[in-house]
Design a protein around this motif. Structure first.
Motif, PDB file in Angstrom:
ATOM      1  N   MET A  76      -1.651   7.350  16.135  1.00  0.00           N
ATOM      2  CA  MET A  76      -0.305   7.031  15.645  1.00  0.00           C
ATOM      3  C   MET A  76      -0.352   6.145  14.408  1.00  0.00           C
ATOM      4  SD  MET A  76       2.844   5.213  17.740  1.00  0.00           S
ATOM      5  CE  MET A  76       2.863   6.474  18.980  1.00  0.00           C
ATOM      6  N   THR A  77      -1.277   5.162  14.397  1.00  0.00           N
ATOM      7  CA  THR A  77      -1.317   4.226  13.287  1.00  0.00           C
ATOM      8  C   THR A  77      -1.702   4.902  11.974  1.00  0.00           C
ATOM      9  OG1 THR A  77      -3.602   3.661  13.819  1.00  0.00           O
ATOM     10  CG2 THR A  77      -1.876   2.283  14.789  1.00  0.00           C
ATOM     11  N   SER A  78      -2.466   6.002  12.051  1.00  0.00           N
ATOM     12  CA  SER A  78      -2.950   6.636  10.829  1.00  0.00           C
ATOM     13  C   SER A  78      -1.839   7.291  10.041  1.00  0.00           C
ATOM     14  CB  SER A  78      -4.033   7.657  11.175  1.00  0.00           C
ATOM     15  OG  SER A  78      -3.478   8.694  11.980  1.00  0.00           O
ATOM     16  N   THR A  79      -0.681   7.499  10.657  1.00  0.00           N
ATOM     17  CA  THR A  79       0.400   8.158   9.939  1.00  0.00           C
ATOM     18  C   THR A  79       1.181   7.203   9.048  1.00  0.00           C
ATOM     19  OG1 THR A  79       1.980   7.818  11.734  1.00  0.00           O
ATOM     20  CG2 THR A  79       0.624   9.809  11.819  1.00  0.00           C
ATOM     21  N   PHE A  80       0.857   5.924   9.113  1.00  0.00           N
ATOM     22  CA  PHE A  80       1.570   4.938   8.299  1.00  0.00           C
ATOM     23  C   PHE A  80       0.589   4.195   7.402  1.00  0.00           C
ATOM     24  CE2 PHE A  80       4.278   5.586  11.962  1.00  0.00           C
ATOM     25  CZ  PHE A  80       5.524   5.738  11.379  1.00  0.00           C
ATOM     26  N   PRO A  81       0.964   3.948   6.154  1.00  0.00           N
ATOM     27  CA  PRO A  81       0.076   3.183   5.281  1.00  0.00           C
ATOM     28  C   PRO A  81      -0.081   1.747   5.788  1.00  0.00           C
ATOM     29  CG  PRO A  81       2.223   3.490   4.254  1.00  0.00           C
ATOM     30  CD  PRO A  81       2.223   4.336   5.491  1.00  0.00           C
ATOM     31  N   ILE A  82      -1.212   1.165   5.462  1.00  0.00           N
ATOM     32  CA  ILE A  82      -1.530  -0.206   5.873  1.00  0.00           C
ATOM     33  C   ILE A  82      -1.391  -1.119   4.656  1.00  0.00           C
ATOM     34  CG2 ILE A  82      -3.279  -1.707   6.887  1.00  0.00           C
ATOM     35  CD1 ILE A  82      -2.335   0.485   8.766  1.00  0.00           C
ATOM     36  N   LEU A  83      -0.778  -2.278   4.868  1.00  0.00           N
ATOM     37  CA  LEU A  83      -0.706  -3.283   3.804  1.00  0.00           C
ATOM     38  C   LEU A  83      -1.432  -4.525   4.283  1.00  0.00           C
ATOM     39  CD1 LEU A  83       0.444  -3.614   0.949  1.00  0.00           C
ATOM     40  CD2 LEU A  83       2.457  -4.701   1.958  1.00  0.00           C
ATOM     41  N   THR A  84      -2.304  -5.049   3.466  1.00  0.00           N
ATOM     42  CA  THR A  84      -3.088  -6.219   3.848  1.00  0.00           C
ATOM     43  C   THR A  84      -2.229  -7.482   3.737  1.00  0.00           C
ATOM     44  OG1 THR A  84      -3.855  -6.658   1.598  1.00  0.00           O
ATOM     45  CG2 THR A  84      -5.169  -5.129   2.946  1.00  0.00           C
ATOM     46  N   PRO A  85      -2.637  -8.552   4.420  1.00  0.00           N
ATOM     47  CA  PRO A  85      -1.952  -9.828   4.216  1.00  0.00           C
ATOM     48  C   PRO A  85      -1.932 -10.258   2.753  1.00  0.00           C
ATOM     49  CG  PRO A  85      -3.291  -9.941   6.198  1.00  0.00           C
ATOM     50  CD  PRO A  85      -3.615  -8.627   5.524  1.00  0.00           C
ATOM     51  N   ALA A  86      -3.026 -10.009   2.049  1.00  0.00           N
ATOM     52  CA  ALA A  86      -3.062 -10.347   0.623  1.00  0.00           C
ATOM     53  C   ALA A  86      -2.036  -9.535  -0.157  1.00  0.00           C
ATOM     54  CB  ALA A  86      -4.462 -10.114   0.058  1.00  0.00           C
ATOM     55  N   GLY A  87      -1.829  -8.276   0.244  1.00  0.00           N
ATOM     56  CA  GLY A  87      -0.828  -7.445  -0.426  1.00  0.00           C
ATOM     57  C   GLY A  87       0.574  -7.943  -0.183  1.00  0.00           C
ATOM     58  N   VAL A  88       0.868  -8.364   1.043  1.00  0.00           N
ATOM     59  CA  VAL A  88       2.179  -8.942   1.342  1.00  0.00           C
ATOM     60  C   VAL A  88       2.396 -10.206   0.519  1.00  0.00           C
ATOM     61  CG1 VAL A  88       3.574 -10.051   3.132  1.00  0.00           C
ATOM     62  CG2 VAL A  88       2.273  -7.974   3.663  1.00  0.00           C
ATOM     63  N   ARG A  89       1.399 -11.038   0.479  1.00  0.00           N
ATOM     64  CA  ARG A  89       1.502 -12.286  -0.275  1.00  0.00           C
ATOM     65  C   ARG A  89       1.726 -12.003  -1.762  1.00  0.00           C
ATOM     66  NH1 ARG A  89       0.383 -17.606   0.318  1.00  0.00           N
ATOM     67  NH2 ARG A  89      -0.379 -18.720  -1.521  1.00  0.00           N
ATOM     68  N   ARG A  90       1.065 -10.987  -2.292  1.00  0.00           N
ATOM     69  CA  ARG A  90       1.231 -10.651  -3.707  1.00  0.00           C
ATOM     70  C   ARG A  90       2.672 -10.238  -4.006  1.00  0.00           C
ATOM     71  NH1 ARG A  90      -1.123 -12.730  -7.244  1.00  0.00           N
ATOM     72  NH2 ARG A  90       0.998 -13.097  -7.961  1.00  0.00           N
ATOM     73  N   ILE A  91       3.257  -9.448  -3.113  1.00  0.00           N
ATOM     74  CA  ILE A  91       4.648  -9.021  -3.301  1.00  0.00           C
ATOM     75  C   ILE A  91       5.580 -10.235  -3.292  1.00  0.00           C
ATOM     76  CG2 ILE A  91       6.552  -7.740  -2.241  1.00  0.00           C
ATOM     77  CD1 ILE A  91       4.456  -5.719  -1.244  1.00  0.00           C
ATOM     78  N   LEU A  92       5.342 -11.154  -2.363  1.00  0.00           N
ATOM     79  CA  LEU A  92       6.181 -12.356  -2.300  1.00  0.00           C
ATOM     80  C   LEU A  92       6.028 -13.198  -3.562  1.00  0.00           C
ATOM     81  CD1 LEU A  92       5.515 -13.357   1.424  1.00  0.00           C
ATOM     82  CD2 LEU A  92       7.699 -12.588   0.470  1.00  0.00           C
ATOM     83  N   LEU A  93       4.806 -13.343  -4.032  1.00  0.00           N
ATOM     84  CA  LEU A  93       4.577 -14.151  -5.232  1.00  0.00           C
ATOM     85  C   LEU A  93       5.132 -13.476  -6.479  1.00  0.00           C
ATOM     86  CD1 LEU A  93       0.950 -15.427  -4.534  1.00  0.00           C
ATOM     87  CD2 LEU A  93       3.077 -16.758  -4.450  1.00  0.00           C
ATOM     88  N   ASP A  94       5.155 -12.150  -6.482  1.00  0.00           N
ATOM     89  CA  ASP A  94       5.742 -11.418  -7.611  1.00  0.00           C
ATOM     90  C   ASP A  94       7.265 -11.351  -7.513  1.00  0.00           C
ATOM     91  OD1 ASP A  94       3.247 -10.973  -8.672  1.00  0.00           O
ATOM     92  OD2 ASP A  94       3.057  -8.935  -7.893  1.00  0.00           O
ATOM     93  N   ARG A  95       7.806 -11.858  -6.409  1.00  0.00           N
ATOM     94  CA  ARG A  95       9.255 -11.923  -6.169  1.00  0.00           C
ATOM     95  C   ARG A  95       9.886 -10.535  -6.151  1.00  0.00           C
ATOM     96  NH1 ARG A  95      11.559 -17.498  -8.699  1.00  0.00           N
ATOM     97  NH2 ARG A  95      12.892 -17.203  -6.881  1.00  0.00           N
ATOM     98  N   LYS A  96       9.132  -9.590  -5.615  1.00  0.00           N
ATOM     99  CA  LYS A  96       9.658  -8.248  -5.403  1.00  0.00           C
ATOM    100  C   LYS A  96      10.250  -8.161  -4.003  1.00  0.00           C
ATOM    101  CE  LYS A  96       6.304  -6.063  -8.521  1.00  0.00           C
ATOM    102  NZ  LYS A  96       5.172  -5.093  -8.621  1.00  0.00           N
TER     103      LYS A  96
END
Length: 533
Positions: free
Chosen positions: A1-21
C-alpha cells in the motif's frame, strides 16, 4: 500500500516550510497521542473522522499533503492517504519514517495542542515584556476593592466553568473593541486572564498595542496560577461585556487597531476584489472574526465563523495549510485588524476586507461543512432499535457509538459501547460477538462511514441508527451516562491541564513549566518565521 504514494523526507518537509511554500503536514492519530509529541506545524486530522475534516480544512485539492501517524504499532498513514486520494487530493505524500523518522532526523517535537500559538505567546511576552501580576497581587487588589477590572479572554463556556472572582467575560478579539465600556476611566487598571498563559498575554498585549491608556496587566499563569496560589475560583459566572459600544470608544478602538495592523504588515483588500486572491496554487481561508451570533445574523458568502481570539489561539486547527493566505472580515474595523495583526506577526500572509455596506453580508445562519457521501448502508429507526434491545429474543444486538468520548460519557444508549472508528478492529476483540451491529453517533453522519468499515470486518448484519443518538433522545428513550462500556481507551481527547476544576496540582505546574520552555524549542526548530512588532 505504501508504494502507491510518494515519500517525502523530514528534510523535504523542512525545506518547504523554510521556503514558505504551502504544505499540510497532518497527524492522523487521535488527539491524545498527537498531543504527546508532534512537529510544530503538524495539524491533527484523526483518521476516524478524516472524511468530515478534510474538505473544509484543506480546501484546495492540489495542496501538498504529508501524512504520518502510528498508533499501537499500526501505521495509520497509508489508510489515511487512501482516504485523501478518494476525496480528490492529488498531491498526497507519506512522511518518511513517520514521527520516529522525524525525530531521528533531528526534528523538534512539541507536546500539547495549539503549540504554534502558545509558543508565539511566550515569544510575545519575552519580546514585549508584557506587564503581568501574580495571583497573589491580584487578590490583594480585589480584597482592597481597588480601581481595577478583571476581564476573562476565553470563550464563554470556558469562563463559566471556572473564573476569577469579579471577572467579566470578554473573548480575546472583543477586548480592544469593548474594554473601554468596562473601564472608561483611564486610571482603572485592566487585568486580563485566561486558563493558562497565552490568551492572557495576547489579550493584555492587544490592549497595549492598540493604545489603551489604562494600566494593563496579564494575570500571570491564569486560573492555573490562581489555583496553585490556593485562591478560590468562581463557578458558573455570567458577566459579559456590554453589547453596545459608544461611537467615541469605537473610533478610538478602530484607530488603535488600524495602526498596529499596519505596523504588523497586514494587507487590505476591497470586497469586490476578493476573487483576485484565488490564484492557482494558493489556498485562501476566509474567516469572519465576530461572535458566532453576529455571524449567524449576516455574513459574506464564502466566509466561515472563527471568532478572532480563538482563531489566533487555534491557528493549527483553523488554518492547517501552512503558507496559505488568510482573509478576515468584521463590521467594526477593530476585530479583524487586531486578529490580523497577530496572524501577520505569526508569519501568515493576512488580508483584511475594507468596510462595506451591511447589505453585502447577505447570508445568514451557520455554515455547513462540505463532506462526501458515505457508502450506502441499512438504517433503522430509534423505535426499531428500542424494540430489539427490549426483546429477549433479540438479545444478540451490539450498539457501537463512534461519537466523541466526552459525548458518550455525558449520555448514550443503554448498553452501547464506546468505539473509536479507526480502532474498530481492536474494539471488536473486546465487544462480545453479535448477530447484529448498530452504529450510532450524535447525528449518524460519522456512524455511516464507520458502518462501511465494519462491514469489511464482519459477516454480521450492520445497520446505522437513523438520526443517531439525537434521534433516540428526541424519541424520549432511556439513556445511560458515564464510562459504562469502553471498547477502546478514550484517546480521542487530550485532557488539557488547564481545563476543568479537578486537575492535579502537579499536572498544572508541569504545564506551566512546559510553556516556559517553548521559546527554546522555537529556536531549535527554526521554521516559525514569527516576528513580534
Amino acid at each position: 500500500m505504501t508504494s502507491t504514494f510518494p515519500i517525502l523526507t523530514p528534510a523535504g518537509v523542512r525545506r518547504i516550510l523554510l521556503d514558505r511554500k504551502e504544505i499540510a503536514l497532518i497527524d492522523v492519530r487521535e488527539e491524545d497521542p498527537f498531543a504527546q509529541s508532534h512537529p510544530l506545524w503538524a495539524a491533527n486530522f484523526p483518521l476516524s473522522k478524516l472524511e468530515l475534516d478534510a474538505w473544509p480544512r484543506i480546501p484546495r485539492r492540489d495542496t501538498p499533503v504529508v501524512v504520518y501517524g502510528e498508533h499501537d504499532g499500526v501505521d495509520l498513514a497509508p489508510r489515511a492517504a487512501q482516504v485523501l486520494r478518494a476525496l480528490g487530493y492529488t498531491s498526497v505524500h507519506l512522511l518518511e519514517g513517520g514521527l520516529a523518522g522525524w525525530i531521528a532526523a533531528g526534528g523538534e517535537t512539541f507536546r500539547d495542542v495549539n503549540v504554534a500559538s502558545k509558543s508565539f505567546g511566550e515569544l510575545v511576552e519575552s519580546k514585549r515584556h508584557t506587564p503581568s501580576l501574580s495571583a497573589q497581587e491580584v487578590q490583594v487588589l480585589l480584597d482592597a476593592h481597588a480601581d481595577a477590572v478583571v476581564v476573562d479572554a476565553r470563550r464563554f463556556d470556558e469562563y463559566q466553568t471556572m473564573s476569577i472572582p469579579t471577572a467579566t467575560n470578554v473573548p480575546g478579539a472583543e477586548l480592544v473593541l469593548r474594554v473601554r465600556e468596562l473601564a472608561p476611566d483611564p486610571a482603572t487598571r485592566v487585568i486580563v486572564n485566561c486558563a493558562g498563559r497565552t490568551r492572557s498575554i495576547i489579550g493584555a498585549q492587544s490592549l497595549v498595542n492598540a493604545g489603551l491608556p489604562n494600566p494593563v496587566a496579564a494575570l500571570r499563569n491564569g486560573t492555573i496560577g490562581w489555583t496553585l496560589a490556593g485562591q478560590k475560583l468562581d463557578r458558573g459566572a455570567s458577566r459579559r461585556a456590554p453589547a453596545d459600544v459608544t461611537a467615541i470608544n469605537r473610533a478610538r478602538a478602530q484607530s488603535g487597531a488600524r495602526d498596529i495592523a499596519a505596523k504588523a504588515g497586514v494587507r487590505r483588500i476591497a470586497y469586490a476584489e476578493l476573487a483576485s486572491l484565488d490564484a492557482p496554487g494558493r489556498t485562501v481561508y476566509r474567516f469572519d472574526v465576530r461572535t458566532p451570533d453576529e455571524f449567524a445574523a449576516g455574513h459574506f458568502p464564502g466566509f466561515v465563523s472563527a471568532p478572532g481570539g480563538q482563531l489566533v489561539q487555534e491557528t493549527d486547527h483553523n488554518a492547517p495549510v501552512r503558507g496559505a493566505r488568510i482573509v478576515l472580515a468584521d463590521d467594526d474595523g477593530v476585530r479583524a485588524d487586531m486578529s490580523a495583526s497577530w496572524l501577520a506577526q505569526m508569519g501568515w500572509e493576512v488580508w483584511v476586507v475594507d468596510p462595506v455596506d451591511a447589505g453585502l453580508r447577505s447570508e445568514t445562519g451557520t455554515v455547513g461543512h462540505p463532506a462526501p457521501e458515505a457508502e450506502a448502508v441499512a438504517t433503522i429507526t430509534p423505535g426499531t432499535l428500542a424494540g430489539w434491545l427490549n426483546d429477549p429474543k433479540e438479545n444478540d444486538v451490539a450498539v457501537l457509538d463512534v461519537t466523541a468520548s466526552a459525548n458518550y460519557v455525558k449520555r448514550h444508549i443503554p448498553g452501547a459501547w464506546f468505539v473509536i472508528r479507526a480502532q474498530l478492529q481492536q474494539a471488536l476483540e473486546k465487544i462480545p460477538s453479535a448477530r447484529r451491529y448498530v452504529l450510532t453517533c450524535g447525528t449518524s453522519q460519522l456512524a455511516r462511514f464507520a458502518a462501511a468499515d465494519l462491514k469489511r470486518l464482519t459477516q454480521a448484519e450492520v445497520a446505522v441508527l437513523e438520526g443517531g443518538t439525537q434521534a433516540w433522545i428526541e424519541a424520549k428513550l432511556p439513556l445511560e451516562e458515564g464510562e459504562t462500556r469502553l471498547a477502546v481507551p478514550r484517546s480521542d481527547r487530550y485532557r488539557r491541564p488547564y481545563e476543568g476544576t479537578d486537575n492535579a496540582t502537579e499536572a498544572m505546574q508541569a504545564y506551566l513549566d512546559w510553556e516556559f520552555g517553548l521559546i527554546a524549542q522555537l529556536e531549535r526548530d527554526g521554521t516559525h518565521f514569527f516576528n513580534v512588532v
